[in-house]
Write an enzyme that holds these catalytic residues in place. Structure first.
Site, PDB file in Angstrom:
ATOM      1  N   LYS A 155       0.730  -1.103  -0.282  1.00 23.59           N
ATOM      2  CA  LYS A 155       0.327  -0.018  -0.247  1.00 23.59           C
ATOM      3  C   LYS A 155       1.059   1.037   0.227  1.00 23.59           C
ATOM      4  O   LYS A 155       0.151   1.879  -0.296  1.00 23.59           O
ATOM      5  CB  LYS A 155      -1.186  -0.210   0.986  1.00 23.59           C
ATOM      6  N   ASP A 211     -10.001   2.704   3.436  1.00 20.61           N
ATOM      7  CA  ASP A 211     -10.529   1.383   4.520  1.00 20.61           C
ATOM      8  C   ASP A 211     -10.460   2.462   5.443  1.00 20.61           C
ATOM      9  O   ASP A 211     -11.267   2.036   6.646  1.00 20.61           O
ATOM     10  CB  ASP A 211      -8.883   1.107   5.299  1.00 20.61           C
TER      11      ASP A 211
END
Ligand code: NDP
Length: 276
Positions: free
Chosen positions: A69, A106
């Protein structure tokens, strides 16, 4: 008539356990889209090459999971607000002119699950976050925007918690501790962002932390209560929530970014839970 849409995927290592293909195909069915979505295992040093190859062959959208990420963040042309704050990207949109847009879903995924699906609230709440890795980094920005009264961060490696605190303390001073020095205090919500439950471990916490009956949230999910949630429940947690809802909600935000449509998440959470 079904509309055929080419090329969506999740890249990670490991990735075979990923529920993302199942989740995105379930979303697509709601809109009669024939979506191709694959889980692609990428070697530790191979993310950049894999990303370029995927884009070159006509890839439209990509999810990125552990451990890529932060690397994905470095490879974007444009960034969404949440990705900018997190320094990490979990959703990439490839534009037809070859540019790459990265966002991090997220945090909004967590908030949608906790606040909408479970009726939780963040405003004026005292929150303890366990862990200072990518998942904590992903939720901190959106969480702080909801104006909690207090946020405490605890991590085995204190320096990681301190870096996170410095990066996010613009809106609120975030207290940091390691597990040995964490004082007993009253929390409304304890969020476990560590990967400890994956190996049936529990962060080294005093049972007394749960005596004020906090709501406890574990980002890990499994068929039964996770090891952290079992411990929390045994010592006073008023409610135990695992991360399956967050997983589906963050996927729904990626889906919206790619296709401009909001899928129903409740039915998909139920379906995935049934097959855990
Ligand atoms: P990272 O590897 O970046 O960070 C792991 C964190 O867990 C670190 O803070 C580490 O502490 C801590 N940790 C690991 N084992 C223990 C232990 N036994 N006791 C205490 N702390 C421990 O991972 P991520 O932050 O990206 O992900 C964390 C978890 O969250 C994963 O299990 C992931 O699957 C889950 N996740 C779930 C999502 C969902 O949608 N439900 C979304 C994103 C993540 P230290 O730094 O001291 O080593």
């Amino acid at each position: 008539m079904k509309i055929s849409i080419a090329q969506f995927a999740v890249m990670g290592n490991p990735v075979s356990h990923s529920k993302s293909p199942e989740i995105h195909v379930s979303f697509a069915k709601q809109f009669n889209l024939a979506l191709q979505y694959e889980a692609l295992l990428v070697p530790p040093q191979g993310f950049r090459d894999s990303l370029c190859a995927f884009q070159k062959q006509g890839g439209k959208g990509l999810n990125v999971t552990l451990p890529f990420k932060q690397q994905a963040f470095m490879l974007m042309d444009k960034l969404g607000k949440a990705a900018q704050r997190a320094g990490a990207v979990n959703t990439i949109l490839f534009y037809s002119d070859g540019t790459r847009y990265g966002e991090n879903t997220d945090g909004i995924g967590f908030l949608n699950d906790y606040c909408k699906n479970h009726g939780g609230k963040i405003e004026n709440q005292s929150i303890l976050i366990l862990g200072a890795g990518g998942a904590a980094r992903g939720i901190l920005g959106p969480l702080l925007e909801q104006q909690p009264s207090r946020v405490t961060l605890v991590n085995r490696l204190l320096s990681k918690a301190q870096v996170l605190s410095q990066d996010f303390s613009r809106d609120l001073t975030i207290e940091t501790y390691d597990y040995d020095t964490l004082p007993i205090s009253r929390y409304d919500l304890i969020i476990n962002t560590t990967s400890a439950s994956l190996t049936q471990d529990i962060p080294n916490l005093s049972p007394e932390l749960f005596s004020s009956n906090p709501i406890c949230y574990d980002m890990v999910y499994q068929k039964q209560l996770t090891s952290f949630l079992l411990f929390a429940k045994a010592h006073g947690a008023s409610e135990c929530i695992d991360g399956l809802g967050m997983l589906v909600e963050q996927a729904a935000e990626s889906f919206f970014l790619w296709h401009g449509m909001k899928p129903d998440t409740e039915s998909v959470i139920k379906k995935i839970r049934k097959h855990l």
